[in-house]
Design an enzyme around this catalytic site. Structure first.
Site, PDB file in Angstrom:
ATOM      1  N   HIS A  50     -11.509  50.667 -86.711  1.00 18.14           N
ATOM      2  CA  HIS A  50     -11.575  49.407 -87.487  1.00 18.14           C
ATOM      3  C   HIS A  50     -12.382  49.574 -88.760  1.00 18.14           C
ATOM      4  O   HIS A  50     -12.794  48.586 -89.370  1.00 18.14           O
ATOM      5  CB  HIS A  50     -12.172  48.285 -86.616  1.00 18.14           C
ATOM      6  CG  HIS A  50     -11.239  47.862 -85.515  1.00 18.14           C
ATOM      7  ND1 HIS A  50     -11.667  47.192 -84.408  1.00 18.14           N
ATOM      8  CD2 HIS A  50      -9.904  48.033 -85.363  1.00 18.14           C
ATOM      9  CE1 HIS A  50     -10.626  46.951 -83.605  1.00 18.14           C
ATOM     10  NE2 HIS A  50      -9.551  47.467 -84.169  1.00 18.14           N
ATOM     11  N   CYS A  81      -6.664  52.462-105.847  1.00 14.92           N
ATOM     12  CA  CYS A  81      -6.327  53.345-107.001  1.00 14.92           C
ATOM     13  C   CYS A  81      -6.189  54.790-106.578  1.00 14.92           C
ATOM     14  O   CYS A  81      -5.882  55.655-107.384  1.00 14.92           O
ATOM     15  CB  CYS A  81      -7.424  53.207-108.060  1.00 14.92           C
ATOM     16  SG  CYS A  81      -8.986  53.976-107.554  1.00 14.92           S
ATOM     17  N   VAL A  87     -17.964  49.122 -86.206  1.00 16.56           N
ATOM     18  CA  VAL A  87     -18.084  49.598 -87.588  1.00 16.56           C
ATOM     19  C   VAL A  87     -19.522  50.047 -87.875  1.00 16.56           C
ATOM     20  O   VAL A  87     -19.794  50.621 -88.931  1.00 16.56           O
ATOM     21  CB  VAL A  87     -17.635  48.489 -88.587  1.00 16.56           C
ATOM     22  CG1 VAL A  87     -16.136  48.219 -88.402  1.00 16.56           C
ATOM     23  CG2 VAL A  87     -18.433  47.210 -88.433  1.00 16.56           C
ATOM     24  N   ASP A  88     -20.425  49.841 -86.872  1.00 19.29           N
ATOM     25  CA  ASP A  88     -21.802  50.321 -87.105  1.00 19.29           C
ATOM     26  C   ASP A  88     -21.842  51.849 -86.973  1.00 19.29           C
ATOM     27  O   ASP A  88     -20.867  52.462 -86.531  1.00 19.29           O
ATOM     28  CB  ASP A  88     -22.769  49.646 -86.099  1.00 19.29           C
ATOM     29  CG  ASP A  88     -22.462  50.016 -84.649  1.00 19.29           C
ATOM     30  OD1 ASP A  88     -22.202  49.104 -83.837  1.00 19.29           O
ATOM     31  OD2 ASP A  88     -22.455  51.225 -84.329  1.00 19.29           O
ATOM     32  N   THR A  97     -15.787  46.430 -74.163  1.00 22.77           N
ATOM     33  CA  THR A  97     -14.803  45.762 -75.021  1.00 22.77           C
ATOM     34  C   THR A  97     -14.008  44.798 -74.155  1.00 22.77           C
ATOM     35  O   THR A  97     -13.622  45.120 -73.036  1.00 22.77           O
ATOM     36  CB  THR A  97     -13.876  46.782 -75.730  1.00 22.77           C
ATOM     37  OG1 THR A  97     -12.897  46.076 -76.496  1.00 22.77           O
ATOM     38  CG2 THR A  97     -13.202  47.739 -74.759  1.00 22.77           C
ATOM     39  N   SER A  98     -13.783  43.592 -74.689  1.00 26.08           N
ATOM     40  CA  SER A  98     -13.222  42.505 -73.862  1.00 26.08           C
ATOM     41  C   SER A  98     -11.734  42.698 -73.579  1.00 26.08           C
ATOM     42  O   SER A  98     -11.163  42.034 -72.740  1.00 26.08           O
ATOM     43  CB  SER A  98     -13.427  41.162 -74.573  1.00 26.08           C
ATOM     44  OG  SER A  98     -12.758  41.218 -75.834  1.00 26.08           O
TER      45      SER A  98
HETATM   46  N1  APR Z   1     -22.876  46.836 -72.139  1.00 25.26           N
HETATM   47  C1  APR Z   1     -21.526  46.922 -72.080  1.00 25.26           C
HETATM   48  N2  APR Z   1     -20.687  45.919 -72.427  1.00 25.26           N
HETATM   49  C2  APR Z   1     -21.254  44.764 -72.835  1.00 25.26           C
HETATM   50  C3  APR Z   1     -22.654  44.584 -72.927  1.00 25.26           C
HETATM   51  C4  APR Z   1     -23.475  45.679 -72.552  1.00 25.26           C
HETATM   52  N3  APR Z   1     -24.821  45.607 -72.598  1.00 25.26           N
HETATM   53  N4  APR Z   1     -22.892  43.319 -73.349  1.00 25.26           N
HETATM   54  C5  APR Z   1     -21.684  42.730 -73.538  1.00 25.26           C
HETATM   55  N5  APR Z   1     -20.703  43.590 -73.209  1.00 25.26           N
HETATM   56  C6  APR Z   1     -19.253  43.387 -73.227  1.00 25.26           C
HETATM   57  C7  APR Z   1     -18.810  41.948 -73.028  1.00 25.26           C
HETATM   58  O1  APR Z   1     -18.682  41.691 -71.639  1.00 25.26           O
HETATM   59  C8  APR Z   1     -17.461  41.950 -73.722  1.00 25.26           C
HETATM   60  O2  APR Z   1     -16.440  42.273 -72.804  1.00 25.26           O
HETATM   61  O3  APR Z   1     -18.805  43.741 -74.503  1.00 25.26           O
HETATM   62  C9  APR Z   1     -17.566  43.086 -74.723  1.00 25.26           C
HETATM   63  C10 APR Z   1     -17.545  42.600 -76.154  1.00 25.26           C
HETATM   64  O4  APR Z   1     -16.275  42.093 -76.384  1.00 25.26           O
HETATM   65  P1  APR Z   1     -15.924  41.528 -77.843  1.00 25.26           P
HETATM   66  O5  APR Z   1     -17.063  40.667 -78.308  1.00 25.26           O
HETATM   67  O6  APR Z   1     -14.550  40.967 -77.768  1.00 25.26           O
HETATM   68  O7  APR Z   1     -15.933  42.823 -78.758  1.00 25.26           O
HETATM   69  P2  APR Z   1     -14.780  43.882 -78.899  1.00 25.26           P
HETATM   70  O8  APR Z   1     -13.972  43.954 -77.638  1.00 25.26           O
HETATM   71  O9  APR Z   1     -15.391  45.138 -79.397  1.00 25.26           O
HETATM   72  O10 APR Z   1     -13.872  43.235 -80.072  1.00 25.26           O
HETATM   73  C11 APR Z   1     -12.775  44.039 -80.494  1.00 25.26           C
HETATM   74  O11 APR Z   1     -12.262  42.406 -82.165  1.00 25.26           O
HETATM   75  O12 APR Z   1     -13.253  40.973 -83.581  1.00 25.26           O
HETATM   76  C12 APR Z   1     -12.521  42.141 -83.546  1.00 25.26           C
HETATM   77  O13 APR Z   1     -12.501  44.008 -84.967  1.00 25.26           O
HETATM   78  C13 APR Z   1     -13.324  43.272 -84.103  1.00 25.26           C
HETATM   79  O14 APR Z   1     -13.680  45.490 -83.191  1.00 25.26           O
HETATM   80  C14 APR Z   1     -13.649  44.111 -82.873  1.00 25.26           C
HETATM   81  C15 APR Z   1     -12.512  43.780 -81.939  1.00 25.26           C
END
Ligand code: APR
Length: 239
Positions: A115, A127, A99-100, A185-186
Site C-alpha cells: 500500500h 513524470c 506504510v510505516d 489484519t481484519s
Molecule cells: N496484535 C495483532 N493484531 C492486532 C493488535 C495487536 N496488538 N491490535 C489490533 N489488532 C488487529 C485487530 O484485531 C484488527 O483485526 O489488527 C487488525 C487491524 O485491522 P484494520 O484496522 O482493518 O487494519 P488493516 O487490516 O491493516 O487494514 C487494511 O485497510 O484502511 C486500509 O490501506 C489501509 O492497509 C490498510 C488496509
C-alpha cells in the site's frame, strides 16, 4: 504457551502484516474503535478525488501520520519477524499493508509495502521520476513540495481505488510458500484479504491477532493474542 509453528529446511514462509502489528508501537489501526479514520473521513484524505479537491488537506493528514510514525518504535512482533528472516534467509518473504517503516527499523529486509510507504513521496504528475525518500511535513498548498518537472509531489501511498504495488512478486511468493503467517489484519480490504485463499492446498496458514479476522475460516489455525505477546517464540525453525 501456544503450540509452536514448525518451519523445516524445505519450508518457505510468506508473511502478511496489517495495522495490528504496529498497534503495540502506539500506531492506531484503521478499524478499531477510535481508529485512524475517525478524525478523517476516508473520502477526505485517501483517494485521488480527495487529492484533486484539496491536496493541502491530504498532505496535512499524511504529515500528521509522518509525525506519529516518526515517534513510534518497533515492537516485539516486528523484532520476531526480523529474527525469523534472519533464521531462514531467502526462504522468508514479508508483504505488509502498513506504510510505516517499523519492519525495516526492526531489521526486516525481504519485504514489500503493497500500500506504499509513508516516508516516500513521488511526482503527482507521473513524470517518470522514481519515488524518493521524503520526511517532509506539508501543511499548506504553497508548502507542497515540487518535482523537478514542476508538478506537485504526493505521498507514495496507494489510495482507495488505486492498484496495490508489487502484486506479481507477491503472487509468486505466495505460490512458492509452504507456510503463511497473517498478522494483525481484519481481512476487510482486498486483495490482501484473499492472499490466504491464494495459497496452495497443502500450505499451513496461521492467523495471529487478538480477534478473529473476517476471513477466519480460511486459516489452518488462529493464534489469538496480541502479536507482541504471541509471535516471539511461536515459530520453531527446524533445519
Ligand atoms: N496484535 C495483532 N493484531 C492486532 C493488535 C495487536 N496488538 N491490535 C489490533 N489488532 C488487529 C485487530 O484485531 C484488527 O483485526 O489488527 C487488525 C487491524 O485491522 P484494520 O484496522 O482493518 O487494519 P488493516 O487490516 O491493516 O487494514 C487494511 O485497510 O484502511 C486500509 O490501506 C489501509 O492497509 C490498510 C488496509
Amino acid at each position: 504457551m501456544k503450540e509452536p509453528i514448525r518451519v523445516g529446511a524445505e519450508d518457505r514462509v510468506f508473511v502478511l502484516t496489517g495495522a495490528g502489528v504496529s498497534a503495540e508501537s502506539g500506531l492506531k489501526t484503521f478499524r478499531d474503535q477510535g481508529g485512524l479514520w475517525e478524525g478523517h473521513r476516508v473520502e477526505d484524505v485517501a483517494t485521488p478525488e480527495a487529492w484533486g479537491a484539496d491536496a493541502a488537506r491530504v498532505w496535512r493528514f499524511y504529515s500528521e501520520r509522518r509525525r506519529g510514525a516518526g515517534q513510534a518504535e518497533p515492537n516485539a512482533a516486528h523484532q520476531a519477524l526480523a529474527e525469523l528472516e534472519e533464521g531462514i534467509g531467502d526462504r522468508f518473504f514479508l508483504c505488509t499493508q502498513n506504510v510505516d517503516d517499523l519492519h525495516e527499523r526492526a531489521g526486516s529486509r525481504r519485504l514489500v509495502h503493497m500500500h506504499g510507504e509513508l516516508f516516500v513521496s513521488r511526482c503527482a504528475e507521473d513524470c517518470g521520476r522514481a519515488p524518493f525518500a521524503d520526511h517532509g511535513l506539508y501543511e499548506t498548498e504553497e508548502a507542497i513540495g515540487r518535482c523537478s518537472c514542476g508538478g506537485r509531489i504526493r505521498p507514495h501511498i496507494v489510495w482507495f481505488g488505486e492498484m496495490p504495488l508489487e502484486m506479481e512478486r507477491i503472487q509468486r511468493e505466495i505460490e512458492r510458500s509452504t507456510v503463511m503467517l497473517v498478522v494483525g489484519t481484519s481481512g476487510a480490504v482486498y486483495p490482501a484479504a484473499n492472499f490466504v485463499r491464494w495459497a496452495g492446498p497443502g500450505v499451513r496458514k496461521y492467523y495471529i491477532g487478538p480477534e478473529e479476522p473476517m476471513n477466519a475460516r480460511a486459516f489452518t489455525r488462529l493464534v489469538l493474542g496480541n502479536a507482541g505477546d504471541v509471535l516471539p517464540g511461536l515459530v520453531e525453525i527446524r533445519d
